[in-house]
Design an enzyme around this catalytic site. Structure first.
Site, mmCIF file in Angstrom:
data_model
loop_
_atom_site.group_PDB
_atom_site.id
_atom_site.type_symbol
_atom_site.label_atom_id
_atom_site.label_comp_id
_atom_site.label_asym_id
_atom_site.label_seq_id
_atom_site.Cartn_x
_atom_site.Cartn_y
_atom_site.Cartn_z
ATOM 1 N N SER A 55 -2.964 -12.429 -5.545
ATOM 2 C CA SER A 55 -4.352 -12.603 -5.102
ATOM 3 C C SER A 55 -5.389 -12.324 -6.183
ATOM 4 C CB SER A 55 -4.641 -11.707 -3.893
ATOM 5 O OG SER A 55 -4.689 -10.355 -4.262
ATOM 6 N N LYS A 96 -8.896 -5.735 -5.014
ATOM 7 C CA LYS A 96 -9.879 -6.816 -4.854
ATOM 8 C C LYS A 96 -11.056 -6.590 -5.795
ATOM 9 C CE LYS A 96 -7.406 -8.480 -1.593
ATOM 10 N NZ LYS A 96 -6.499 -9.532 -1.962
#
Length: 188
Positions: A55, A96
């Site tokens: 990701s 993230k």
């Protein structure tokens, strides 16, 4: 004279036993101190984490080991673009990038990011030409953050499951990739 030597030997033997006892116990205090310092550093200052999944590509890769600065979680020093560790449900952690700060509006049109109506450059994201997602304008509440993975087509983040991230769920800010050696880099 013989008795005196005999007493000296016994007395000397006791000293040797006492010194040996002190030497055995002398290792205990430094070991306990080292464990305590390691616990404090890992809990409150910095800790290693392993990146799982794709990701955050191309910035971070699967199995990269990163060092995370945990002081930012209690000092509240986060900026747009910071790579952070988020604690999710069941003690699961996510890596993230902070996109939206408290009080801002986030919107995406044809893959282009807009914060408070102004287009934001994202040099850390590859292949934006192939990415055309739309995100309706959303407001980030106070003490919350909007986060996304750099691999926009393959990331669970604020858009699709994690929602807005309360500040207390941010464990810390990534500082450096320290392993594998070929991927060593500063992350923020």
């Amino acid at each position: 004279m013989i008795a005196w030597k005999y007493k000296g030997r016994i007395k000397g033997g006791c000293r040797v036993a006492e010194e040996q006892k002190k030497k055995k116990g002398s290792w205990l205090v430094p070991i306990i101190a080292a464990v305590a310092v390691a616990f404090i550093v890992r809990s409150f200052i910095a800790a290693p984490y392993v990146v799982e999944g794709a990701s955050m590509e191309p910035s971070l890769y699967d199995n990269d080991r990163i060092l995370v600065n945990k002081t930012t979680s209690w000092m509240g020093e986060f900026d747009r673009g910071d790579v952070v560790i988020i604690e999710g449900e069941n003690n699961r952690h996510y890596v993230k990038r902070i996109i939206g700060l408290p009080g801002e509006t986030v919107e995406m049109q044809e893959g282009e990011l807009y914060i408070d109506g102004e287009q934001i450059e994202e040099p850390y994201v590859n292949e934006l030409a192939d990415y055309a997602e739309q995100i309706e304008e959303t407001s980030v509440e106070e003490e919350e953050y909007y986060v996304m993975g750099d691999n926009r087509g393959n990331s669970l983040d604020s858009r699709n499951g994690l929602g807005h991230i309360p500040e207390e769920y941010i464990v810390g800010r990534s500082m450096v990739v320290f392993f594998p050696f070929g991927n060593m880099q500063i992350t923020n």
